[in-house]
Design an enzyme around this catalytic site. Sequence first.
Site, PDB file in Angstrom:
ATOM      1  N   SER A  85      -6.845  -0.989  -1.454  1.00 43.94           N
ATOM      2  CA  SER A  85      -6.072   0.039  -0.799  1.00 43.94           C
ATOM      3  C   SER A  85      -5.865   1.211  -1.973  1.00 43.94           C
ATOM      4  CB  SER A  85      -4.547  -0.358  -0.454  1.00 43.94           C
ATOM      5  OG  SER A  85      -4.647  -1.453   0.332  1.00 43.94           O
ATOM      6  N   THR A 187      -1.110   0.209  -1.310  1.00 45.30           N
ATOM      7  CA  THR A 187      -0.794   1.776  -1.964  1.00 45.30           C
ATOM      8  C   THR A 187       0.165   1.445  -2.845  1.00 45.30           C
ATOM      9  OG1 THR A 187      -1.328   2.949  -0.102  1.00 45.30           O
ATOM     10  CG2 THR A 187       0.175   4.069  -1.307  1.00 45.30           C
ATOM     11  N   THR A 205      -3.627   6.216  -3.336  1.00 44.41           N
ATOM     12  CA  THR A 205      -4.217   5.395  -2.429  1.00 44.41           C
ATOM     13  C   THR A 205      -5.698   5.612  -1.929  1.00 44.41           C
ATOM     14  OG1 THR A 205      -3.580   4.511  -0.066  1.00 44.41           O
ATOM     15  CG2 THR A 205      -3.522   6.846  -0.579  1.00 44.41           C
ATOM     16  N   ARG A 215      -9.549  12.253   7.183  1.00 44.23           N
ATOM     17  CA  ARG A 215      -8.128  11.862   7.353  1.00 44.23           C
ATOM     18  C   ARG A 215      -7.433  12.127   6.142  1.00 44.23           C
ATOM     19  NH1 ARG A 215      -4.405   7.914   5.601  1.00 44.23           N
ATOM     20  NH2 ARG A 215      -2.808   7.921   7.137  1.00 44.23           N
ATOM     21  N   THR A 238       5.024   3.748   1.098  1.00 39.55           N
ATOM     22  CA  THR A 238       3.829   2.997   1.542  1.00 39.55           C
ATOM     23  C   THR A 238       3.846   2.811   2.969  1.00 39.55           C
ATOM     24  OG1 THR A 238       2.486   1.031   1.123  1.00 39.55           O
ATOM     25  CG2 THR A 238       4.822   0.610   0.923  1.00 39.55           C
ATOM     26  N   GLY A 239       2.489   2.694   3.500  1.00 37.02           N
ATOM     27  CA  GLY A 239       2.567   2.354   4.946  1.00 37.02           C
ATOM     28  C   GLY A 239       1.966   3.432   5.823  1.00 37.02           C
TER      29      GLY A 239
HETATM   30  C1  SD4 Z   1      -1.718   6.411   3.848  1.00 33.12           C
HETATM   31  N1  SD4 Z   1       0.536   5.684   3.143  1.00 33.12           N
HETATM   32  O1  SD4 Z   1      -2.803   6.997   3.627  1.00 33.12           O
HETATM   33  C2  SD4 Z   1      -0.959   5.599   3.215  1.00 33.12           C
HETATM   34  C3  SD4 Z   1      -1.563   4.125   3.046  1.00 33.12           C
HETATM   35  C4  SD4 Z   1      -0.577   3.103   2.557  1.00 33.12           C
HETATM   36  O2  SD4 Z   1      -0.298   0.874   2.091  1.00 33.12           O
HETATM   37  O3  SD4 Z   1       0.376   3.259   2.024  1.00 33.12           O
HETATM   38  N2  SD4 Z   1      -1.153   1.968   2.812  1.00 33.12           N
HETATM   39  O4  SD4 Z   1      -1.171   6.837   5.006  1.00 33.12           O
END
Ligand code: SD4
Length: 327
Positions: A85, A187, A205, A215, A238-239
């Site tokens: 990631s 991330t 990330t 994106r 994160t997420g």
């Molecule tokens: C994103 N926040 O590109 C990042 C992805 C992520 O754990 O955190 N993954 O949206």
Amino acid sequence: MKRRKFLKSSSLSTAGILSTSLLTACETKKEQLPVTKTIKPIVIATWDVPNATNKAWQVLTNSGTALDAVEQGVMIEEADTNNQSVGKGGRPDRDGNVTLDACIMDKDSNCGAVVYLQNIVHPISVARKVMEDTPHVMLAGKGAEQFAYEKGFEKENLLTEKSKLEWLEWKKTSQYQPIINIENHDTIGMLAIDSKGDIAGACTTSGMAYKIGGRVGDSPIIGAGLFIDNEIGGATATGVGEEVVRTVGSFLIVELMRQGKTPQEACEEGVNRIISKNKDKLDFQIGFIAINKKGETGGYCIHPGFSYRVYSEEGHLNNTSGSYIST
Ligand code: SD4
């Protein structure tokens, strides 16, 4: 005799008065001096990344700055091809291109970011160069890549065989539809306080796996994926970035701490804000971590399975329990 006695006693009493008044003056002065607190370095990072927090801790305990600690800490994950990631080895977009996002913020609210950066293993260091060597905050795509080469970064293929094979498998069944999902967690967002009491943060990330080309998520967006206010504290996310951007999550958490919430309470409210905007479709993952000026930490996530690492004088802790809600 009488005179001697008088002189002696008067000199004693003068000394007494003097010493009393000196003492009082000292006491008053002592009260007026700012209380010197022992500042304890601390680092906190999203997910179970002991190698990264170890590195940051080494920097902090060798009198390094929080800024150096977070940069060098997250670089460990950027270079680790097992982490799919972040950085080299990250999962590609749906066309097979690995594109990286990162940002960094220091104690003086200086910040730098790169988005949609290709072929460079350490986007966080390019982000730092943007912060320190340009009048800008964010560079994107080809411009960011060109800037990196000018600064001496080397071109490298970031798509590992493992990530390539997984992407080819994904293509067989996905019908080219990006998945907003929880599969791409790792991330790294990192926050640190150094021995001077200054706070800095970094977030890096490869973004959402198999995203549409171009994106960009929350991670390189100051205020969304990361925010530092050296008077208050810092937060990082994160997420699923789209959800974090919609609530300017990290800024929100720092502002909640400014209003008196603990890092834990602020992270919970940040997550709850996102939940309140998505009542019927909580099928994604969001996690926040935060630190305040006192060195207190917190973390919270929408889904179970979230963890974050804290490294302080008290040791190395991987927090998992009580930091998430099950939906
Ligand atoms: C994103 N926040 O590109 C990042 C992805 C992520 O754990 O955190 N993954 O949206």
